[in-house]
Scaffold this active site. Structure first.
Site, PDB file in Angstrom:
ATOM      1  N   HIS A  69      32.925  41.267  29.811  1.00  0.00           N
ATOM      2  CA  HIS A  69      32.746  40.863  31.216  1.00  0.00           C
ATOM      3  C   HIS A  69      31.902  39.592  31.261  1.00  0.00           C
ATOM      4  O   HIS A  69      30.766  39.586  31.716  1.00  0.00           O
ATOM      5  CB  HIS A  69      32.083  41.980  32.016  1.00  0.00           C
TER       6      HIS A  69
ATOM      7  N   LYS B 231      42.614  39.052  35.366  1.00  0.00           N
ATOM      8  CA  LYS B 231      41.516  39.655  36.131  1.00  0.00           C
ATOM      9  C   LYS B 231      41.827  39.624  37.624  1.00  0.00           C
ATOM     10  O   LYS B 231      42.101  38.572  38.191  1.00  0.00           O
ATOM     11  CB  LYS B 231      40.220  38.887  35.869  1.00  0.00           C
TER      12      LYS B 231
ATOM     13  N   HIS C 127      40.150  40.169  41.200  1.00  0.00           N
ATOM     14  CA  HIS C 127      38.811  40.160  41.797  1.00  0.00           C
ATOM     15  C   HIS C 127      38.929  40.141  43.313  1.00  0.00           C
ATOM     16  O   HIS C 127      39.720  39.384  43.873  1.00  0.00           O
ATOM     17  CB  HIS C 127      38.013  38.950  41.315  1.00  0.00           C
TER      18      HIS C 127
ATOM     19  N   HIS D 159      28.002  35.883  45.001  1.00  0.00           N
ATOM     20  CA  HIS D 159      29.246  35.947  45.773  1.00  0.00           C
ATOM     21  C   HIS D 159      29.247  34.996  46.961  1.00  0.00           C
ATOM     22  O   HIS D 159      30.004  35.177  47.910  1.00  0.00           O
ATOM     23  CB  HIS D 159      29.530  37.394  46.186  1.00  0.00           C
TER      24      HIS D 159
ATOM     25  N   ASP E 261      28.431  41.038  32.638  1.00  0.00           N
ATOM     26  CA  ASP E 261      28.560  40.343  33.929  1.00  0.00           C
ATOM     27  C   ASP E 261      27.642  39.114  33.929  1.00  0.00           C
ATOM     28  O   ASP E 261      26.857  38.882  34.842  1.00  0.00           O
ATOM     29  CB  ASP E 261      28.230  41.270  35.095  1.00  0.00           C
TER      30      ASP E 261
END
Length: 569
Positions: free
Chosen positions: A136, A219, A221, A322, A362
């Site tokens: 990740h 991926k 998302h 984000h 991550d």
């Protein structure tokens, strides 16, 4: 003439043997040697007055006739398949054999021949693990790679193009152009790398293009729109081209709930990222997906383990990663919906019972790239302290628990992404990506990292000193970090289609490229020691998590091991 030696002296000389126990770092985790492949009285050890000398432990056998390139002597192997004492032979960058090294002309039962072409790494008193695999990775900055390597990670899979806004939030390398450039950049780095394309497209043509360009996975998302339509098209392409799909599901439940996502997946194999949900996913019950046999569930390390600081640090991290605005109430509500003490606490226990199978970082997107192994064994320690021995263990050792947790960062991510034929464990024929640890520094700071059979990283003292040990001693890059050695010691993972389409030559790559395979026919039962399938339910009001009707709850840890005492600077 025989000579009797007490266990303490033996362990100090040759390392622990069967029945001896070792503490991992400053944790409450104790391992016990299950088997010793070496022979008492016939051990090999290098040094003045020691065994590995011509005509003694070193034979006249040439490399061509079977002598290995390197032998790691008397190492304590910790892997999913066992905790054993053995010599490990390396040849042509791969693990040649595990067992007993020496000179077959004068010693019995030798399966690793030491010759004059053999280098020696002293493994006495050290733990040997497979290089860890982080699946990740947000490829935000190249400096991550050195940090990861310094922690014992030798394979990094993920997506990104650098510090672009999309990469800061999502592990996607979108489109053939960016995939090509990232694959070309991999030539500069001494680890194995692979890149995920952007899976969010209901037009399958876009996805075929990315996998054919070299993406080793796709991926999905939520920031790009993880809808039932994109899930279906992405999995269709993955099934056709044999690559893995990773998914970060729909936190806001805009396009459906967790049941709708499960229906869209339709029993097909998928790797779910941060399956607890703090990293993103259907709120509040994405965690229930870990009970599906086709789901390969992983965690990311910001919630590993649950401590008194876990909740407090998450809000700011979410807002930054984000691209959220603290002035917008809806953005704050979005972030807060993902942070639930109940599901984070349950995540600890689900790891401990083997229902969550993988731990990754991550990196720079809430997670810390250099702490995957550390956070994994902090979680194991926390569970030992709070839950006691596992049923498979005893008051004497934590072998099963340690094997369960080492699997989460080695063999299981390798299986999930179709690279276990090459990496992920200490087994004959695999690439010699190995990490040597002093037990007191296990999981925190490797003593030495071997990459493709050559030393790539090591604790090292002052280069101007008369010996290697004077301070300042810290991890430094070694020769396999440089020149052609780097190119021959590490690999780039591509899709099978990309290799068949001659992408390595079209991109003028010098690194060897390896094809991922067998990602679509696997399921959770194929994962080692972490394949439990509990029936998970989540109370929508209290967020309490139940596994087969039993409440999963634990307290946050006030103080973790493997922490500040190891990082004084």
């Amino acid at each position: 003439m025989s000579y009797k030696i007490n266990r303490k002296t033996y362990a100090q000389t040759y390392g622990p043997t069967k029945g001896d126990r070792v503490r991992l770092a400053d944790t409450e985790l104790i391992i016990e040697v299950e088997k010793d492949f070496t022979t008492y009285g016939d051990e090999v050890k290098f040094g003045g007055g020691k065994v590995i000398r011509d005509g003694m432990g070193q034979s006249q056998v040439t490399r061509e006739d079977g002598a290995v390139d390197t032998v790691i002597t008397n190492a304590l192997i910790v892997d999913w398949w066992g905790i054993v004492k053995a010599d490990v032979g390396l040849k042509d960058g791969k693990i040649y054999e595990i067992g007993k090294a020496g000179n077959p002309d004068i010693q019995d039962n030798i399966n690793i021949i030491i010759g004059s072409s053999t280098e020696v790494i002293a493994g006495e008193g050290h733990i040997l693990t497979a290089g860890s695999i982080d699946t990740h990775i947000h490829f935000i900055c190249p400096q991550q790679i050195e940090t990861a390597l310094a922690s014992g990670v030798t394979t990094m899979l993920g997506g990104g193009t650098g510090p672009a806004t999309g990469t800061n939030a999502t592990t996607c390398t979108p489109g053939a152009f960016h995939i090509s450039r990232m694959i070309q950049s991999a030539e500069a780095f001494p680890v194995n790398l692979g890149f995920f394309g952007k899976g969010n497209s209901s037009n399958e043509t876009n996805l075929f293009e990315q996998v054919n360009a070299g993406a080793c996975g796709l991926k999905l998302h939520e920031d790009w729109g993880t809808t039932p339509s994109t899930i279906n098209s992405c999995l269709n392409v993955a099934d056709t081209l044999d690559v893995q799909v990773c998914i970060h599901t729909d936190t806001l439940n805009e396009a459906g709930f967790v049941e709708d996502t499960i229906a869209a997946i339709a029993g097909r194999t998928i790797h779910t990222f941060h399956t607890e949900g703090a990293g993103g996913g259907h709120a509040p019950d994405i965690i229930k997906i870990c009970g599906e046999n086709n789901v390969l569930p992983s965690s990311t390390n910001p919630t590993r383990p649950y401590t008194k600081n876990t909740l407090e640090e998450h809000l700011d991290m979410l807002m930054v990663c984000h691209h959220l605005d603290s002035k917008i109430p809806e953005d704050i509500a979005f972030a807060e919906s993902r942070i639930r003490r109940e599901t984070i606490a349950a995540e600890d226990i689900l790891h401990d019972i083997g229902a969550f199978s993988i731990i990754a970082s991550d990196s720079q997107a809430m997670g810390r790239v250099g702490e995957v192994i550390t956070r994994t064994f902090q979680t194991a320690h926390k569970m030992k302290v709070q839950r006691g021995p596992l049923p498979e263990d005893s008051d004497r050792n934590d072998n099963y628990r340690v094997k369960r947790y080492i699997s989460k960062v080695t063999i299981n991510p390798a299986i999930a992404h179709g690279i276990n034929r090459f990496v992920g464990s200490i087994e004959k024929g695999k690439i010699a990506d190995l990490v040597l640890w002093k037990p007191s520094f296990f999981g925190v700071k490797p003593e030495l990292v071997v990459k493709g059979g050559s030393i790539v990283w090591s604790q090292m003292g002052d280069a101007n000193a008369s010996i290697p040990t004077p301070g300042p001693v810290h991890g430094r890059p070694m020769f396999a970090n440089y020149g052609q050695s780097l190119l021959k010691s590490s690999f780039t993972f591509l899709s099978k289609n990309a290799i068949e389409l001659d992408i390595p030559n079209k991109l003028s790559l010098q690194k060897n490229c390896l094809a991922v395979e067998n990602t679509r026919s696997i399921n959770k039962l194929d994962l080692k020691l972490n394949n439990k399938l509990p029936n998970i339910t989540v109370d929508p009001q209290t967020y309490e998590v139940f596994a087969d009707g039993v409440l999963l709850s634990c307290e946050p840890l006030e103080e973790v091991p493997m922490a500040q005492k190891y990082f004084l600077l």
